[in-house]
Motif scaffolding. Structure first.
Motif, mmCIF file in Angstrom:
data_model
loop_
_atom_site.group_PDB
_atom_site.id
_atom_site.type_symbol
_atom_site.label_atom_id
_atom_site.label_comp_id
_atom_site.label_asym_id
_atom_site.label_seq_id
_atom_site.Cartn_x
_atom_site.Cartn_y
_atom_site.Cartn_z
ATOM 1 N N GLU A 63 1.017 -1.298 -0.038
ATOM 2 C CA GLU A 63 0.075 -0.013 0.154
ATOM 3 C C GLU A 63 0.938 1.220 0.111
ATOM 4 O OE1 GLU A 63 -2.375 -0.345 3.550
ATOM 5 O OE2 GLU A 63 -3.849 -1.496 2.250
ATOM 6 N N ASN A 64 1.806 1.324 0.470
ATOM 7 C CA ASN A 64 2.774 2.357 0.757
ATOM 8 C C ASN A 64 4.029 2.592 -0.071
ATOM 9 O OD1 ASN A 64 1.593 3.939 3.209
ATOM 10 N ND2 ASN A 64 1.817 1.714 3.946
ATOM 11 N N MET A 65 4.261 1.520 -0.896
ATOM 12 C CA MET A 65 5.535 1.599 -1.730
ATOM 13 C C MET A 65 5.193 2.864 -2.687
ATOM 14 S SD MET A 65 8.258 -0.180 -2.050
ATOM 15 C CE MET A 65 8.572 -0.191 -3.753
ATOM 16 N N LYS A 66 4.055 3.059 -3.118
ATOM 17 C CA LYS A 66 3.705 4.173 -4.117
ATOM 18 C C LYS A 66 4.041 5.552 -3.548
ATOM 19 C CE LYS A 66 -0.883 4.702 -2.070
ATOM 20 N NZ LYS A 66 -2.555 4.560 -2.410
ATOM 21 N N TYR A 67 4.208 5.800 -2.472
ATOM 22 C CA TYR A 67 4.633 7.120 -1.918
ATOM 23 C C TYR A 67 6.227 7.321 -1.890
ATOM 24 C CZ TYR A 67 0.000 7.315 0.337
ATOM 25 O OH TYR A 67 -1.397 7.398 0.376
ATOM 26 N N PHE A 68 6.973 6.209 -1.912
ATOM 27 C CA PHE A 68 8.279 6.191 -2.302
ATOM 28 C C PHE A 68 8.767 6.441 -3.763
ATOM 29 C CE2 PHE A 68 7.733 4.138 1.706
ATOM 30 C CZ PHE A 68 8.814 4.489 2.562
ATOM 31 N N THR A 69 8.028 5.872 -4.714
ATOM 32 C CA THR A 69 8.149 6.126 -5.925
ATOM 33 C C THR A 69 7.665 7.075 -6.704
ATOM 34 O OG1 THR A 69 6.749 4.320 -6.613
ATOM 35 C CG2 THR A 69 9.038 3.622 -5.920
ATOM 36 N N LYS A 70 6.520 7.452 -6.381
ATOM 37 C CA LYS A 70 5.737 8.442 -7.038
ATOM 38 C C LYS A 70 6.505 9.856 -7.289
ATOM 39 C CE LYS A 70 1.126 10.128 -7.248
ATOM 40 N NZ LYS A 70 -0.265 10.369 -6.403
ATOM 41 N N LYS A 97 4.724 10.746 4.078
ATOM 42 C CA LYS A 97 3.352 10.132 4.025
ATOM 43 C C LYS A 97 3.211 8.638 4.097
ATOM 44 C CE LYS A 97 -1.087 10.763 1.645
ATOM 45 N NZ LYS A 97 -1.738 11.689 0.400
ATOM 46 N N GLY A 98 4.026 7.784 3.635
ATOM 47 C CA GLY A 98 4.262 6.473 3.599
ATOM 48 C C GLY A 98 4.391 5.958 4.933
ATOM 49 N N VAL A 99 5.312 6.852 5.502
ATOM 50 C CA VAL A 99 5.900 6.405 6.983
ATOM 51 C C VAL A 99 4.718 6.615 7.950
ATOM 52 C CG1 VAL A 99 7.600 7.191 8.870
ATOM 53 C CG2 VAL A 99 8.423 6.979 6.403
ATOM 54 N N LEU A 100 4.039 7.862 7.820
ATOM 55 C CA LEU A 100 3.064 8.053 8.736
ATOM 56 C C LEU A 100 1.775 6.884 8.916
ATOM 57 C CD1 LEU A 100 2.877 11.953 8.412
ATOM 58 C CD2 LEU A 100 3.750 10.630 10.393
ATOM 59 N N ASN A 101 1.650 6.298 7.675
ATOM 60 C CA ASN A 101 0.607 5.380 7.437
ATOM 61 C C ASN A 101 1.216 3.957 8.188
ATOM 62 O OD1 ASN A 101 -1.063 7.033 5.892
ATOM 63 N ND2 ASN A 101 -0.351 6.158 3.986
ATOM 64 N N ALA A 151 14.296 8.589 10.904
ATOM 65 C CA ALA A 151 15.216 7.337 10.572
ATOM 66 C C ALA A 151 15.054 6.585 9.227
ATOM 67 C CB ALA A 151 15.206 6.320 11.716
ATOM 68 N N ILE A 152 13.771 6.349 8.911
ATOM 69 C CA ILE A 152 13.159 5.976 7.777
ATOM 70 C C ILE A 152 13.318 6.879 6.593
ATOM 71 C CG2 ILE A 152 11.199 5.152 6.178
ATOM 72 C CD1 ILE A 152 10.033 3.974 8.989
ATOM 73 N N ARG A 153 13.173 7.967 6.848
ATOM 74 C CA ARG A 153 13.327 9.044 5.930
ATOM 75 C C ARG A 153 14.896 9.156 5.187
ATOM 76 N NH1 ARG A 153 10.995 13.844 7.869
ATOM 77 N NH2 ARG A 153 12.972 14.893 8.177
ATOM 78 N N SER A 154 15.545 9.313 6.103
ATOM 79 C CA SER A 154 17.331 9.234 6.064
ATOM 80 C C SER A 154 17.807 7.912 5.483
ATOM 81 C CB SER A 154 17.939 9.243 7.524
ATOM 82 O OG SER A 154 17.458 10.612 8.018
ATOM 83 N N SER A 155 17.268 6.884 5.986
ATOM 84 C CA SER A 155 17.798 5.531 5.339
ATOM 85 C C SER A 155 17.418 5.186 3.970
ATOM 86 C CB SER A 155 17.471 4.402 6.323
ATOM 87 O OG SER A 155 18.205 3.279 5.982
ATOM 88 N N CYS A 156 16.240 5.915 3.590
ATOM 89 C CA CYS A 156 15.481 5.754 2.491
ATOM 90 C C CYS A 156 15.866 6.686 1.349
ATOM 91 C CB CYS A 156 13.968 5.460 2.391
ATOM 92 S SG CYS A 156 13.675 3.992 3.419
ATOM 93 N N SER A 157 16.878 7.652 1.596
ATOM 94 C CA SER A 157 16.997 8.580 0.605
ATOM 95 C C SER A 157 18.016 8.372 -0.468
ATOM 96 C CB SER A 157 17.764 9.930 1.184
ATOM 97 O OG SER A 157 16.423 10.531 2.192
ATOM 98 N N PHE A 158 17.278 7.492 -1.218
ATOM 99 C CA PHE A 158 18.160 6.622 -2.533
ATOM 100 C C PHE A 158 18.873 7.995 -3.127
ATOM 101 C CE2 PHE A 158 18.702 4.670 -6.545
ATOM 102 C CZ PHE A 158 19.053 3.315 -6.095
ATOM 103 N N PRO A 159 20.231 7.795 -3.384
ATOM 104 C CA PRO A 159 20.921 8.873 -4.144
ATOM 105 C C PRO A 159 20.410 9.230 -5.209
ATOM 106 C CG PRO A 159 22.404 6.908 -3.774
ATOM 107 C CD PRO A 159 21.014 6.710 -2.924
#
Length: 291
Positions: A63-70, A97-101, A151-159
């Motif tokens: 459900e939340n992968m879309k927030y990371f790739t959109k 948004k995905g994290v808060l969900n 933590a999630i936002r930092s670790s997921c900040s794909f270069p």
């Protein structure tokens, strides 16, 4: 002994293999007493530490992968200026948004999590790996009183895809990037919490050598090579290392492939523990398994 620590791997859609591994371990009655995860593997680790079942993690992941790739219209308009001036196409706050969900009531800081969990990020300000952790770490730089969403936002900040995550700590700006750059399967921090640490890695044995190179492929192939090179030391320290061939699945691939990757992780764990107990594996010299 039926307790282990699990180091989840990053890799976007491919990180769903982590969920399958967790499902397999739970079915086998093997308790995960500590967990870590980099990049999108951090989301899997966080959800497990919050008490989600593997089935709930899989649903939330889809459900939340879309927030990371959109990419929004705003992202598209400012992508080039952002890349040139800020180091990435998208603001990492879009991850939020995905994290808060997925956050559960009462879970705000890393220290609010009841089990040991460690999330790496690359602090490019200090040029070293930093860990977000729910517990004190021995001989490693860490933060326990920072928020889970940070933590999630930092670790997921794909270069390149994301602008480095800007965080103010002690009145100084720090810029954090994807934890998978240096520690895609965080084994070392878990050694203090468990006598048996399992690590997961994705492989691409089914793909052909790439002959044509453009800007995007140069970056993605170089980044994946860098990730794999950084895993050598982590792999050596693992008590069980599981390499899973995800075929042609890419980081930002179709959400339908999440189920496929999850099943790969599940089958690998079930196969290993149908042949060996943890006690058997402790006696073996080579515990690297390929699937």
């Amino acid at each position: 002994m039926n307790n282990v620590a699990l180091a989840c791997t990053g890799g976007g859609v491919k990180s769903a293999i982590d969920i399958g591994v967790i499902r397999g371990l739970e079915e086998l009655g093997i308790k995960i007493e500590a967990i870590s995860g980099a990049s999108l593997g951090s989301c899997v680790a966080i959800m497990y530490a919050m008490g989600f079942t593997p089935e709930e993690i899989l649903i939330a992941y889809k459900e939340n992968m879309k927030y990371f790739t959109k990419f929004t219209i705003k992202d598209a308009i400012f992508s080039l200026p952002n890349l040139l001036l800020r180091g990435g196409f998208k603001n990492p706050k879009s991850i939020e948004k995905g994290v808060l969900n997925i956050l559960r009531d009462g879970i705000i800081k890393m220290s609010d999590l009841n089990m040991p969990i460690v999330i790496p990020t690359l602090d490019i300000t200090k040029r070293k790996t930093i860990y977000y952790s729910s517990r004190q770490l021995n001989e490693l730089p860490y933060y326990t009183e920072r928020t889970v969403k940070e933590a999630i936002r930092s670790s997921c900040s794909f270069p390149i895809i994301y602008i480095p995550n800007k965080v103010k700590i002690d009145n100084k700006n720090h810029y954090f990037m994807d934890g998978g750059i240096t520690t895609n399967t965080p084994i070392i921090p878990l050694k203090q919490f468990s006598d048996f640490v399992i690590g997961i890695e994705t492989k691409y044995r089914g793909t052909k050598e790439r002959q044509n190179i453009n800007f995007f492929t140069m970056f993605t192939q170089g980044f994946q090579s860098m990730r794999r090179s950084s895993l050598f030391y982590q792999k050596r320290e693992a008590d069980l290392w599981i390499e899973i061939d995800v075929g042609k699945t890419n980081v930002f691939d179709k959400p339908e492939l999440i189920d496929y990757c999850e099943e790969l992780g599940y089958k690998a764990v079930k196969d290993i523990f149908s042949k060996y107990s943890i006690e058997d594996l402790e006696k073996r010299e080579n515990n690297v398994f390929h699937y």
